[in-house]
Each structure stands twice: as C-alpha cells, then as structure tokens.
Write a protein that holds these residues in place. Structure first.
Motif, PDB file in Angstrom:
ATOM      1  N   THR A  60       3.561   4.547  -3.283  1.00 53.83           N
ATOM      2  CA  THR A  60       3.881   5.692  -2.337  1.00 53.83           C
ATOM      3  C   THR A  60       5.035   5.153  -1.425  1.00 53.83           C
ATOM      4  N   GLU A  80      -2.553  12.497   3.211  1.00 52.12           N
ATOM      5  CA  GLU A  80      -1.888  12.414   2.013  1.00 52.12           C
ATOM      6  C   GLU A  80      -2.441  11.454   0.944  1.00 52.12           C
ATOM      7  N   LYS A  81      -2.371  11.495  -0.493  1.00 48.34           N
ATOM      8  CA  LYS A  81      -2.728  10.458  -1.306  1.00 48.34           C
ATOM      9  C   LYS A  81      -1.831   9.387  -1.190  1.00 48.34           C
ATOM     10  N   PHE A  82      -2.366   7.978  -1.111  1.00 53.69           N
ATOM     11  CA  PHE A  82      -1.631   6.942  -1.127  1.00 53.69           C
ATOM     12  C   PHE A  82      -1.841   5.978  -1.994  1.00 53.69           C
TER      13      PHE A  82
END
Length: 531
Positions: free
Chosen positions: A63, A57-59
């Motif tokens: 986040t 996942e993008k972080f």
C-alpha cells in the motif's frame, strides 16, 4: 580509495550554513523526547463523530509503495502547516503539551508496546497523518480534546481544530519489566532517534538526505504519513511504515524495530525520483562534536569532553576497517571515502565513563552510537563526512551518509535496505584491538606530536608490531609503540613535520605478521586547528 577530500567553497559559503539542517536544537529534542511518560492503562479510541470522515482501509507495505509511486507522478505539494499561533509557541510553552497517559494507543492491552504522539507547534510545523494497523486494516488516529494535556484552553482548541500530529513515539519495557520507556521517536522532517537499554538521546538518524552542503541549498524530505502495526502480546518487535515526500523524490519505508540491548531497526526503502538527483545520501546520521581528544576546548570548561559521537568507523568492502576521530574545525570540512559494497559505517560514542565527560546533566557517556549495516549490495559510491564549525553543544554539526555513484534517475525506482544498531560502541569485533583515544602530544623541538591509544593488545606482542605511518604532505619524523598496561593495550607516539602545507592527511596502521592488527587510523591535520 579516495580519502578525506577537501571541498573548497567561495568566501560567501558561511551564509549557506544557515540553510543546513544540522544546526538543530539537540538539547530541545532530547528534552521533548525524554518526557518518560509511562504507558497508559486504557486504550484511546477515535471519536465516533470523526470515524465517518476517514474510512478504515486494507493495508500492507505494498500500500505504501503504491502510494509513493502514485505521488511521484504528481507535482510536489508542501505539507500542511500548523497554524501560526502554534508555530509561535516558545519552548517552555510547547514542552508543557504532553500526550495524555490515558490516551496511549494499546496502553491497556496485553501488548508490551504503546504509542504516543507529538503535538504540532514550535519547531515542528509540518502536519502528519498517523494510522494504526490491526488485522491488515489501517485505522486513522484522530486528535480529540482528550489527546493532550495542555497549558491552556486556547491551545487545546487549536490542536483539536488542526486534527493532525507532528510525530510519533513508541514505548516498551527496555530498562525494566514494570515501565514502558520511550525508545524510538519520529519527529521533524525524516528524523528518527533510537535508544537501547540504559541510554539517553544523542545523535539522530534520517530517512534521506538530498543536496547536503550544495550551493543551491539542501532539500529536506518529510515523513508525511505513518502506519504503526499492532503487535501481539507475545511479540518483542514492532513494525512502522512511513511515506516520504519531497521536491525530488517520494519513498516507501518499512521499519522493523527490535527494542533491547542493543535496539536495532531494519529498514527497507523504495524510492521514486521525480527527477534526476546527483547528490543523495542513504542512511544519514547527524550528531554533535564540540571538543575532545585531538580537538581541545577553545575556552575554559571543567568538562574534558563534550560530544554525542567521537569517531567515524567504516568497514570497507575490501575488509579494511577505518577509524577517523571527529573534529570541530574552524572551517567546513567535507571528506569522501570511496568504496564498493561498503560493509558498514557509523558514528561511535566510544568513551562510556562519567569521568570522560564530568557532566552531571548531559550524561554524554550514555549517548548511543549508531552502526549502519547494508543488507543488500550498495554498489559503488562514497561515504561522506561533514564536519561543520560550531560553538555550542546544542548544534548538530556532524553528518555522515552513503552517496551512491551516479545518484538517482527519474522514473527509475531505487531499492535498498540496511540495519541500524543503537549500540554503545561499534557492534563488530569488540574483542579486537581498537583505537580508544587520540590526542595531541607534547611540544617537541622539531615537528608536531600526537598519540594514539589502542586497547586489547598483549604486552608480549609489542616487539612484533610494525607501525606503518604516512602523511600526504610533509614527512613522518618518527614513530614508536609502548605498552599501556592501564588499558591492556599500547600507545603509539607519532612525530611529523607538515612543512609548508596547511592541510595534510595522516594515516597510521599497526601490523603484526603482515596483517592489520586494528583499524586504520586517519586524521586530517589542519594548521588552523593546531594553533
């Protein structure tokens, strides 16, 4: 200013101490934390089979903040626990579970850092998730059969089935260029411990403290998930993010970690209270003080001192510096130091020579101090110091933290930041006069005597120094200052009479040209401790 406020509890209060988290197996944590496993030469990769279970996942730190805020709107759920078979492991068996050297994250890459993980079991029941972050992508670290060196196949099978960890530790060449030594660990509730060059583990930091020593019992926040950012080969710092959760609050933490001499950690925190919290502790420190200085051993011991910290230093918002020798009291003592925009505080291990302790195994002279420096205005509040009776050096019995006035309010995010330095002493004003020893004096015909040693005072200034000494109850009989050439300083003798009181607050300030020459020395005299 409120100083050393005594808190009286009902006679049944000692039972509450069993609920306090400070009585921790510090010796165990030190052994587990100092396995000195060298960083590996190959990088572990998550198993292909499990990659499909947890997506990349993008972080960013936003986040973590978003996750903490979302979590605060939901009812609290206890963290997943390790199976009973792992929890029931004894210390000897658990200590044989070691992260495989060839599984160290980034162990064979150009970066100077490597990551190793802790297995769940024994005291460490809560399961946590750990991700590494590369190119702004969060990648879960999977637990495989190759992750740990274990004493038997049954434990290996249990760990693989669990698939989660109990904590994380980072390695870096802080002592020499050839060896990546462990220098920070996150394990157990919200505890973390930090080392600088040449140090061994002693006191602990905590993410947050809630309802410490309150009759209803303490609440123990937990770091339930970590994200470790991969640094480049040129970077000498590393970033760890953590998601905190508990019954009353959630939180997003960012740790900017700079290993070295000394190591320091810059902490950014955003808290999301689930409900109002009256008693909350920011930047908590826990340590051990068994005896030393004014508090002699209750039984024969060849060691002059046994402690991880010997004093509390406070830099108040008005510029005054306080020094409070620690004590192992016969009864629980809670002290409160009221302040506004406090500049810093810390538990200090000032004695740094082997002859101060004479302990070949514990090496207390190598234990770190911890200095907390707020990086934003913390407003009004009070610094709390708890001193808990203890009869063993394996117990953490000293706690200090900042308690903001008014506590935290439901649905009102609370942000703060600070720098923690794992120095050998307090990092500020090292060249100024400072208290280096406090001790009981000799038997005198009238009253009680104690002495205070100060370093960095010129002999020619002795006649220009005024001693301002006071006592909350009773009276000061006399005070005098003499040259102490062995420490390039001075010794103060104080004779006082507590009269009929059982507890009295002593305060000593040295002044030269109407200006403070050293920290204001504070001490709580208790008749129970001066038998």
């Amino acid at each position: 200013m409120r100083l050393n406020l005594v808190m009286n509890y009902p006679t049944g209060y000692p039972a509450l101490l069993k609920k306090l988290p400070f009585v921790i197996l510090t010796a165990f944590a030190a052994v587990v934390g100092i396995n000195n496993v060298n960083a590996a030469t190959t990088q572990a990769a998550p198993s292909t089979e499990k990659k499909t279970e947890k997506k990349v996942e993008k972080f960013s730190h936003d986040t973590v903040i978003a996750l903490a805020e979302q979590l605060s709107q939901k009812p609290f759920k206890e963290a997943k626990k390790a199976p009973k078979e792992l929890i029931d492991l004894n210390f000897d068996t658990y200590s044989k579970i070691n992260y495989q050297e060839n599984a160290a994250i980034w162990g064979g890459s150009p970066t100077k850092f490597s990551v190793q993980l802790f297995a769940p079991g024994f005291l460490y029941k809560n399961l946590v998730d750990i991700d590494v972050v590369e190119n702004s992508k969060a990648i879960p670290i999977e637990l495989t059969e190759a992750s740990f060196d274990v004493p038997n196949d049954a434990i290996e099978k249990l760990l693989t089935q669990v698939g989660q960890y109990a904590g994380v530790r980072l390695h870096y060449p802080i002592n020499d260029d050839e060896t990546k030594d462990e220098f920070i660990m996150f394990q157990g509730a919200s505890y973390f411990r930090v080392l600088s060059k040449g140090q061994t583990y002693g006191l602990s930091n905590r993410g947050l403290a809630i309802d410490v020593a309150q009759p209803k019992g303490e609440e123990y926040p937990l770091f339930k998930r970590f994200w470790v950012e991969r640094p480049s080969k040129y970077q000498t710092a590393i970033v760890v993010h953590a998601l905190l959760d508990s019954q009353s609050v959630t939180g997003a933490y960012r740790f900017g970690i700079y290993p070295g001499a000394p190591s320091r950690v810059e902490v950014e925190v955003t808290l999301f209270p689930r409900h109002d919290i009256q008693h909350v502790g920011l930047a908590p420190l826990t340590s051990m003080f068994l005896y030393g200085g004014l508090d002699a051993s209750d039984k024969p011991d060849y060691r002059p001192r046994v402690h991880n910290s010997d004093g509390l230093q406070v830099d108040r918002g008005n510029g005054e510096r306080l020094w409070r020798p620690l004590n192992n009291p016969n009864k629980l003592q809670i002290s409160a130091f009221g302040d506004e925009d406090i500049k810093g505080f810390g538990l200090i291990q000032r004695h740094r020579k082997f002859e101060d302790y004479q302990d070949l195994d514990a090496n207390y002279q190598l234990r770190p101090s911890a200095w907390i420096e707020p990086l934003n205005d913390w407003g009004k509040g009070q610094l709390i110091l708890l001193e808990i009776p203890s009869n063993a050096e394996t117990n953490d019995n000293i706690v200090t933290y900042w308690e903001p006035q008014g506590g935290l309010k439901k649905d009102q995010p609370y942000k703060y930041s600070y720098r923690m330095t794992a120095s050998n002493d307090s990092p500020s004003a090292a060249s100024k006069a400072r208290v280096v020893r406090s001790s009981k004096g000799q038997l005198v015909t009238k009253g009680k005597e104690l002495l205070i040693d100060y370093s960095n005072i010129n002999a020619q200034d002795i006649d220009k120094i005024r001693i301002d000494a006071s006592i909350s109850k009773g009276k000061i009989i006399s005070s005098r200052i003499v040259v102490h050439p062995d420490i390039n300083g001075a010794r103060v003798f104080l004779n006082f009479e507590p009269e009929s009181t059982n507890v009295a607050e002593l305060r000593v300030q040295l002044n030269k040209d109407d200006k403070p020459l050293a920290a204001t020395w504070l001490y709580r005299w208790n008749s129970d401790d001066w038998q």
